[in-house]
Design a protein around this motif. Structure first.
Motif, PDB file in Angstrom:
ATOM      1  N   LEU A   1       0.831  -1.201   0.000  1.00 35.53           N
ATOM      2  CA  LEU A   1       0.000   0.000   0.000  1.00 35.53           C
ATOM      3  C   LEU A   1       0.868   1.254   0.000  1.00 35.53           C
ATOM      4  N   VAL A   2       0.597   2.129  -0.969  1.00 37.98           N
ATOM      5  CA  VAL A   2       1.224   3.448  -1.015  1.00 37.98           C
ATOM      6  C   VAL A   2       0.113   4.467  -0.804  1.00 37.98           C
ATOM      7  N   THR A   3       0.319   5.351   0.163  1.00 36.10           N
ATOM      8  CA  THR A   3      -0.664   6.375   0.474  1.00 36.10           C
ATOM      9  C   THR A   3       0.026   7.736   0.433  1.00 36.10           C
ATOM     10  N   TYR A   4      -0.620   8.664  -0.241  1.00 40.16           N
ATOM     11  CA  TYR A   4      -0.140  10.051  -0.249  1.00 40.16           C
ATOM     12  C   TYR A   4      -1.009  10.835   0.721  1.00 40.16           C
TER      13      TYR A   4
ATOM     14  N   ARG B   1       2.235  -2.247   4.695  1.00 38.59           N
ATOM     15  CA  ARG B   1       1.873  -3.583   4.208  1.00 38.59           C
ATOM     16  C   ARG B   1       0.471  -3.574   3.578  1.00 38.59           C
ATOM     17  N   ASP B   2      -0.476  -2.955   4.269  1.00 37.32           N
ATOM     18  CA  ASP B   2      -1.866  -2.979   3.815  1.00 37.32           C
ATOM     19  C   ASP B   2      -2.638  -1.860   4.502  1.00 37.32           C
ATOM     20  N   VAL B   3      -3.949  -1.830   4.288  1.00 40.73           N
ATOM     21  CA  VAL B   3      -4.787  -0.789   4.871  1.00 40.73           C
ATOM     22  C   VAL B   3      -4.776  -0.872   6.397  1.00 40.73           C
ATOM     23  N   ASP B   4      -4.772  -2.070   6.946  1.00 39.84           N
ATOM     24  CA  ASP B   4      -4.736  -2.212   8.405  1.00 39.84           C
ATOM     25  C   ASP B   4      -3.459  -1.612   8.988  1.00 39.84           C
ATOM     26  N   ALA B   5      -2.335  -1.841   8.322  1.00 40.72           N
ATOM     27  CA  ALA B   5      -1.060  -1.277   8.793  1.00 40.72           C
ATOM     28  C   ALA B   5      -1.076   0.246   8.659  1.00 40.72           C
ATOM     29  N   TYR B   6      -1.673   0.752   7.591  1.00 38.71           N
ATOM     30  CA  TYR B   6      -1.780   2.195   7.448  1.00 38.71           C
ATOM     31  C   TYR B   6      -2.651   2.782   8.559  1.00 38.71           C
ATOM     32  N   GLU B   7      -3.756   2.114   8.861  1.00 41.17           N
ATOM     33  CA  GLU B   7      -4.628   2.614   9.922  1.00 41.17           C
ATOM     34  C   GLU B   7      -3.889   2.659  11.255  1.00 41.17           C
ATOM     35  N   ARG B   8      -3.088   1.636  11.544  1.00 39.11           N
ATOM     36  CA  ARG B   8      -2.303   1.641  12.788  1.00 39.11           C
ATOM     37  C   ARG B   8      -1.303   2.807  12.793  1.00 39.11           C
TER      38      ARG B   8
ATOM     39  N   TYR C   1      -1.591   5.592  11.141  1.00 39.95           N
ATOM     40  CA  TYR C   1      -2.390   6.812  11.268  1.00 39.95           C
ATOM     41  C   TYR C   1      -2.797   7.045  12.720  1.00 39.95           C
ATOM     42  N   ARG C   2      -3.376   6.030  13.359  1.00 39.37           N
ATOM     43  CA  ARG C   2      -3.888   6.171  14.725  1.00 39.37           C
ATOM     44  C   ARG C   2      -2.772   6.326  15.762  1.00 39.37           C
ATOM     45  N   ASP C   3      -1.716   5.507  15.615  1.00 34.52           N
ATOM     46  CA  ASP C   3      -0.677   5.453  16.648  1.00 34.52           C
ATOM     47  C   ASP C   3       0.411   6.510  16.497  1.00 34.52           C
ATOM     48  N   HIS C   4       0.552   7.082  15.298  1.00 30.50           N
ATOM     49  CA  HIS C   4       1.649   8.018  15.082  1.00 30.50           C
ATOM     50  C   HIS C   4       1.197   9.341  14.462  1.00 30.50           C
ATOM     51  N   LEU C   5       0.697   9.243  13.233  1.00 28.94           N
ATOM     52  CA  LEU C   5       0.417  10.450  12.474  1.00 28.94           C
ATOM     53  C   LEU C   5      -0.588  11.363  13.167  1.00 28.94           C
ATOM     54  N   SER C   6      -1.712  10.818  13.597  1.00 27.36           N
ATOM     55  CA  SER C   6      -2.769  11.648  14.185  1.00 27.36           C
ATOM     56  C   SER C   6      -2.385  12.220  15.549  1.00 27.36           C
ATOM     57  N   LEU C   7      -1.320  11.715  16.147  1.00 26.88           N
ATOM     58  CA  LEU C   7      -0.895  12.193  17.464  1.00 26.88           C
ATOM     59  C   LEU C   7       0.118  13.339  17.385  1.00 26.88           C
ATOM     60  N   LEU C   8       0.558  13.668  16.192  1.00 28.29           N
ATOM     61  CA  LEU C   8       1.519  14.766  16.054  1.00 28.29           C
ATOM     62  C   LEU C   8       0.854  16.075  16.459  1.00 28.29           C
ATOM     63  N   PRO C   9       1.585  16.928  17.172  1.00 30.49           N
ATOM     64  CA  PRO C   9       0.984  18.191  17.613  1.00 30.49           C
ATOM     65  C   PRO C   9       0.813  19.173  16.454  1.00 30.49           C
ATOM     66  N   GLY C  10      -0.199  20.022  16.576  1.00 34.99           N
ATOM     67  CA  GLY C  10      -0.386  21.109  15.624  1.00 34.99           C
ATOM     68  C   GLY C  10      -1.077  20.749  14.335  1.00 34.99           C
ATOM     69  N   LEU C  11      -1.704  19.571  14.266  1.00 37.15           N
ATOM     70  CA  LEU C  11      -2.393  19.179  13.038  1.00 37.15           C
ATOM     71  C   LEU C  11      -3.766  19.832  12.956  1.00 37.15           C
ATOM     72  N   GLU C  12      -4.068  20.357  11.795  1.00 39.12           N
ATOM     73  CA  GLU C  12      -5.412  20.874  11.554  1.00 39.12           C
ATOM     74  C   GLU C  12      -6.202  19.911  10.677  1.00 39.12           C
ATOM     75  N   ASP C  13      -5.525  19.339   9.668  1.00 41.12           N
ATOM     76  CA  ASP C  13      -6.227  18.460   8.731  1.00 41.12           C
ATOM     77  C   ASP C  13      -5.258  17.439   8.157  1.00 41.12           C
ATOM     78  N   ILE C  14      -5.753  16.212   7.997  1.00 43.85           N
ATOM     79  CA  ILE C  14      -5.010  15.134   7.346  1.00 43.85           C
ATOM     80  C   ILE C  14      -5.912  14.576   6.257  1.00 43.85           C
ATOM     81  N   THR C  15      -5.444  14.583   5.015  1.00 44.77           N
ATOM     82  CA  THR C  15      -6.203  14.016   3.905  1.00 44.77           C
ATOM     83  C   THR C  15      -5.354  12.942   3.245  1.00 44.77           C
TER      84      THR C  15
END
Length: 157
Positions: free
Chosen positions: A65-68, A113-120, A122-136
């Motif tokens: 899985l490649v996600t931009y 690896r897959d969508v499940d790995a991306y979701e992990r 996203y939830r465990d790392h990306l969404s926890l970064l400070p100062g985020l307004e929007d993630i697309t």
């Protein structure tokens, strides 16, 4: 440093196959080995060659899985941007990160690896970064073209 046509040929050969022996490169650019080796060293020392690496097949390794991802920060102060850049470098899933102009502040390329790995991720790392307004997120459905080779002819014209 001024590059000539032989330098361009050497760079083209190395970016398409960095495992080529100096003898093979020298033969293809009509030089003997010692001056060819000196040119390659000069290109490395001048910063035209960052590294010689093996490009791995992500699919064979199960990274399917490649996600931009577009990231918009809530504040664009230097400290927040620098902190985001510092933290994003720590995630091996992020293979590219660019500060961009437009509606978002950053564009990321994330490989998992897959969508499940991306979701992990996203939830465990990306969404926890400070100062985020929007993630697309944009999931790549198929790979039409992928290359690491730069269009050198454009830089020499």
């Amino acid at each position: 440093m001024k590059l000539d046509a032989t330098d361009q040929q050497i760079l083209n050969l190395l970016q398409s196959d960095a495992s080529l022996a100096v003898a093979e490169i020298a033969d293809r650019v009509n030089l003997s080995q010692p001056p060819c080796w000196r040119r390659i060293k000069r290109l490395e020392e001048a910063g035209f060659i960052n590294a010689r690496v093996a490009l791995l097949n992500r699919r064979e390794l199960g990274l399917n899985l490649v996600t931009y991802i577009e990231i918009k920060l809530s504040a664009n102060r230097r400290a927040e941007v620098s902190e985001f850049e510092h933290q994003i470098r720590a995630f091996p899933e992020v293979t590219e990160c660019y500060l961009i102009a437009g509606r978002a502040d950053f564009l990321l390329r994330v490989v998992t690896r897959d969508v499940d790995a991306y979701e992990r991720f996203y939830r465990d790392h990306l969404s926890l970064l400070p100062g985020l307004e929007d993630i697309t997120s944009f999931v790549a459905m198929s790979e039409v073209k992928y290359t690491t080779e730069l269009p050198l002819a454009q830089s020499f014209s």
